[in-house]
Design a protein around this motif. Structure first.
Motif, short mmCIF file in Angstrom:
data_model
loop_
_atom_site.label_atom_id
_atom_site.label_comp_id
_atom_site.label_asym_id
_atom_site.label_seq_id
_atom_site.Cartn_x
_atom_site.Cartn_y
_atom_site.Cartn_z
N TYR A 111 25.35 73.82 -23.96
CA TYR A 111 24.82 72.49 -23.68
C TYR A 111 24.62 71.72 -24.99
N GLN A 138 20.23 65.93 -17.73
CA GLN A 138 20.97 67.19 -17.73
C GLN A 138 21.51 67.48 -16.33
N LYS A 188 23.24 78.54 -21.00
CA LYS A 188 22.25 78.90 -19.99
C LYS A 188 22.59 80.28 -19.41
N LEU A 247 9.89 72.83 -23.57
CA LEU A 247 10.77 73.89 -24.07
C LEU A 247 10.06 74.70 -25.15
N TYR A 299 17.96 79.94 -22.15
CA TYR A 299 19.18 79.65 -22.90
C TYR A 299 19.25 80.58 -24.10
N SER A 353 17.18 68.40 -27.19
CA SER A 353 15.95 69.18 -27.06
C SER A 353 16.19 70.64 -27.44
N LEU A 354 17.28 71.22 -26.94
CA LEU A 354 17.59 72.62 -27.27
C LEU A 354 17.85 72.77 -28.77
N GLN A 355 18.61 71.83 -29.31
CA GLN A 355 18.93 71.90 -30.74
C GLN A 355 17.67 71.80 -31.59
N GLU A 364 12.87 77.08 -20.95
CA GLU A 364 12.73 75.69 -20.51
C GLU A 364 12.03 75.64 -19.15
N PHE A 412 22.78 77.84 -27.07
CA PHE A 412 22.60 76.80 -26.04
C PHE A 412 23.38 77.06 -24.76
N VAL A 441 15.82 80.02 -25.90
CA VAL A 441 14.89 78.95 -25.53
C VAL A 441 14.47 79.10 -24.06
N LYS A 444 20.48 81.22 -28.11
CA LYS A 444 20.35 80.38 -29.30
C LYS A 444 21.61 79.55 -29.54
#
Length: 321
Positions: free
Chosen positions: A146, A167, A131, A176, A125, A150-152, A185, A129, A183, A127
């Protein structure tokens, strides 16, 4: 005290002389003794059964936590191995070259499947978010960002994160890692737990709270309303089980540790996200009709104990009379 004993003896002598009253009294005392004993045995059996089921809750979910913990740990090992691979780092740093990243991910993922023998998926991903690459054979790719905690959290803290999260229509176990461009994952669908429990004659389901789902987006994926405020989103689900538990109050089951319905022995525990917030419930069930299953074995044992004790009580009363 001595005089009281003499009075009791005199009372029983008078009763024996009046045969009808004597046998009525003996019969009443015998019935009272049988009923009192049965009440005690039933209450004792009920308490013992309740303690057994509550202990089973702890045992089942300790085992489940161990399975989930081991799986997430394996994902973390895979992530560490990937980030220690210079070729992989070079590939994911190829900005604006999605094709090259996808080819590298697919190559690495094929090798990982041979080692891990499970459906591990690697995704990248930005930054923001979005993909940009996935090793899945059927990737869900979109230009939309997204909205995943978790990504944040990974981007905000620049620290690795792991846990369970919903998801693209599924519940995943995830690990992650922050990268130079976004990121990394590594995830695995929680459906493997359904297969694991099914092998042992049990049912495993993850239900999510409606409040944490985008119900409009959910319409594109398999789902089923269960309980007062829960939704089943797993690709692998036991339809008959879900239909039978659709009216259950899972908050009450969590508080009571279990419920024994007409069809199933049901256990439940809260499902927490990466921030430790409750986002759903994990349910484990077992048919009460299953041979060698806990509910049926417990019922047989308690019935056998009660019957044997009743027979002993009756035999003793007959001998006394």
């Amino acid at each position: 005290m001595f005089s009281m004993i003499l009075k009791l003896q005199a009372f029983f002598e008078r009763l024996k002389k009046r045969k009808a009253l004597w046998f009525t009294t003996i019969t009443a005392l015998a019935l009272f003794g049988i009923l009192s004993t049965l009440y005690y045995l039933n209450s004792m059996t009920h308490r013992t059964t309740k303690n057994l089921y509550e202990a089973t809750n702890t045992s089942y979910f300790n085992e489940l936590d161990s399975k989930i913990g081991d799986s997430i740990f394996n994902l973390e090992i895979i992530g560490s191995m990937l980030l220690a691979n210079p070729e992989f780092i070079a590939a994911i740093n190829l900005q604006n070259n999605t094709t090259a990243m996808m080819e590298k991910l697919n190559t690495l993922d094929a090798n990982l499947k041979v080692i891990a023998k499970n459906s591990v998926v690697i995704e990248l991903y930005t930054k923001n978010f979005v993909k940009v690459a996935s090793s899945s054979t059927t990737p869900v790719m979109t230009t939309e960002a997204y909205d995943l905690e978790s990504l944040q959290k990974v981007v905000a803290t620049n620290q690795p994160q792991s846990g369970i999260e919903y998801q693209d229509g599924q519940v995943f176990l995830k690990a992650l890692y922050p990268t130079a461009n976004g990121v990394l994952e590594i995830k695995r669908s929680a459906d493997f737990l359904f297969d694991t429990y099914q092998t042992n004659g049990k049912i495993f389901q993850i239900l999510l709270d409606r409040d944490v789902l985008d119900m409009k987006k959910l319409q594109a994926f398999k789902h089923q309303k269960v309980g007062r405020n829960e939704v089943s989103v797993q690709a692998k689900a036991d339809g008959s089980f879900l239909n039978k538990i659709t009216e259950l109050d899972f908050d009450k089951i969590i508080a009571d540790k279990y419920i024994l319905s007409d069809d199933y022995f049901v256990l439940a525990k809260p499902l927490l996200n990466v921030d430790g917030k409750k986002v759903g419930v994990i349910v484990v069930g077992e048919s009460i009709m299953k041979e060698n299953g806990l509910p049926k074995m417990t019922k047989k044992i308690s019935t056998g104990l009660t019957t044997a004790a009743l027979g002993l009580v009756v035999a003793l009363l007959v001998l006394m009379i």
